[in-house]
Design an enzyme around this catalytic site. Structure first.
Site, PDB file in Angstrom:
ATOM      1  N   ASN A   2       0.844  -1.189   0.000  1.00 11.89           N
ATOM      2  CA  ASN A   2       0.000   0.000   0.000  1.00 11.89           C
ATOM      3  C   ASN A   2       0.882   1.243   0.000  1.00 11.89           C
ATOM      4  O   ASN A   2       1.636   1.434   0.951  1.00 11.89           O
ATOM      5  CB  ASN A   2      -0.913   0.003   1.229  1.00 11.89           C
ATOM      6  CG  ASN A   2      -1.955   1.105   1.175  1.00 11.89           C
ATOM      7  OD1 ASN A   2      -2.209   1.666   0.122  1.00 11.89           O
ATOM      8  ND2 ASN A   2      -2.550   1.415   2.305  1.00 11.89           N
ATOM      9  N   ASP A  48      10.366   2.015   1.557  1.00 12.35           N
ATOM     10  CA  ASP A  48       9.164   1.568   2.265  1.00 12.35           C
ATOM     11  C   ASP A  48       9.347   0.123   2.726  1.00 12.35           C
ATOM     12  O   ASP A  48       8.454  -0.721   2.575  1.00 12.35           O
ATOM     13  CB  ASP A  48       7.912   1.719   1.408  1.00 12.35           C
ATOM     14  CG  ASP A  48       6.624   1.608   2.222  1.00 12.35           C
ATOM     15  OD1 ASP A  48       6.698   1.481   3.468  1.00 12.35           O
ATOM     16  OD2 ASP A  48       5.535   1.635   1.614  1.00 12.35           O
TER      17      ASP A  48
END
Length: 426
Positions: A279, A306
């Site tokens: 996400n 991330d």
């Protein structure tokens, strides 16, 4: 015993000084002290023939999970993974349990990082207390504790008034808001990009608008308040266009993109492999192309991993219930070398600037440079080294990586932190 180190015959690439040349680099007492010097016999010599000598990589978006998620990652394992991938400095995200919203939480992380003694760790603290989006964290106390920015990553701040106040407070400390741009109502429990592929697969989708709407709102708030906005993990063509327009207007905005959103698209979700569930999700090829173009033209300032580790038993659940997130610290350099540099889309100086010099500037840390007097945080890269991504290659506790099984070209082979060799690959 030699107390200094001379790196010889390497291609020194330092975007901070626009240097790209074969030369020798001298390190003394943990700092860079000279160039072009020849061995005298008093130094330890590190031969870098055929290697790129660059400022250590800097990541603005690492999930270390500790405290509260030690089954996924610890500060020790996460920083070891960072070294394995060529990173000498990382900034950790506050979605831990408890969230990083007090000076004591900051102190704990820094103490654990010191004990691990791998790479430099910088702390990003919560925008809101408990990441609940209701009340601002004690930003002044956290700034004094040494945090480099504020984020509720994993969640967006739904309350626009709270976000406005966050921008206004952080202006006093000249610290950025690192923003997870997602309208949760529009995302509506989706698991992949909304579009033709999600319809074919019968999967709930996350529309590009879920990102774009929040990106637009927070760009407007940054413009209105004069605060510093850093847009995290940009994944859509719409967000790239909005950020480009905002920069042209003089809004104080920077932005990052992940390696997976630069190289992979939604078609991979047809495998139902939860390692492709993240996400923001993998988007269309048009979005991928827009992100690459945005990186090349400076709209997107840097690449961040991330890095989001999850224990294997969590990722092996049904795709609807498996958590979002993939690891990235150990594969990012190889992925971008393979898919951007070796395909001619970027040069090595451009890539190193996006992975080292630029992210260091965004959080205002004295890294990302090989200037005389700078800390000797250095990565040696073998640009032609071929390797295959396997679970055995990882130092991270988790192996949920989107590039498992792929052959990559280009890898960090030696890492120095403050002049000390912390990783040396045979």
């Amino acid at each position: 015993m030699p107390t200094s180190l001379l790196i010889t015959n390497g291609r020194v690439v330092d975007p901070s000084r626009k240097v790209d040349q074969v030369t020798n680099l001298l390190i003394e007492n943990g700092r860079i002290t000279g160039y072009g010097l020849q061995p005298t016999g008093r130094e330890r010599v590190l031969d870098a023939t055929g290697k790129i000598v660059a400022p250590g990589l800097v990541d603005l978006h690492t999930h270390l999970r500790e405290p509260g998620g030690e089954e996924d990652e610890t500060i020790a394992s996460g920083t070891a993974a960072a070294l394995n991938g060529g990173y000498t400095s990382i900034a950790c995200i506050p979605n831990t349990n408890p969230p990083t919203d007090t000076p004591a939480d900051v102190e704990f992380i820094l103490d654990q990082a010191t004990r691990a003694d791998h790479c430099n760790v910088y702390v990003i603290a919560c925008i809101s207390k408990g990441r609940e989006g209701v009340e601002l964290s004690e930003m002044g106390h956290l700034a004094k504790a040494g945090v480099v920015g504020f984020s509720d990553d994993g969640s967006s701040v739904a309350n626009a008034e709270l976000m406005r106040r966050a921008f206004e407070y952080t202006k006093m400390f000249d610290l950025p808001i690192l923003d997870h741009c997602e309208d949760r109502n529009l995302a509506n429990q989706g698991v992949m990009n909304e579009g033709l592929v999600s319809v074919k697969l019968g999967m709930r989708g996350i529309p590009a608008a879920a990102e774009d709407v929040m990106t637009a709102r927070d760009l407007m708030l940054a413009e209105y308040t004069g605060g510093r906005l850093h847009v995290m993990h940009v994944s859509t063509a719409g967000s790239v266009a909005l950020i480009r327009q905002a920069k042209q207007k003089g809004v104080r905005v920077t932005a990052e993109v992940t390696p997976h959103n630069l190289t992979l698209n939604e078609e991979l979700f047809a495998t139902f492999d939860s390692n492709y569930k993240m996400n923001p999700p993998l988007r269309t090829q048009a979005d991928v192309d827009a992100c690459v173009a945005g990186l090349l033209d400076g709209t997107l300032d840097c690449v961040s991993t991330d890095h989001a580790p999850h224990a294997i038993e969590k990722k092996q659940r049904e795709i609807d219930h498996a958590p979002f997130g993939v690891t990235g610290l150990e594969t990012s350099l190889g992925v971008l070398s393979t898919y951007l540099v070796h395909t001619g889309k970027m040069t090595w100086p451009q890539l190193i600037e996006k992975m080292s010099t630029a992210p260091a500037k965004i959080i205002n840390i004295p890294k990302g440079t090989l200037a005389v007097g700078a800390d000797a945080d250095i990565v040696l890269i073998d640009p032609e080294r071929k390797w295959t991504v396997t679970e055995q290659e990882f130092q991270s506790k988790s192996v949920n990586n989107a590039f498992l099984g792929r052959e990559l070209v280009g890898r960090a082979v030696c890492v120095l932190v403050n002049g000390r060799v912390r990783m040396n690959r045979k």
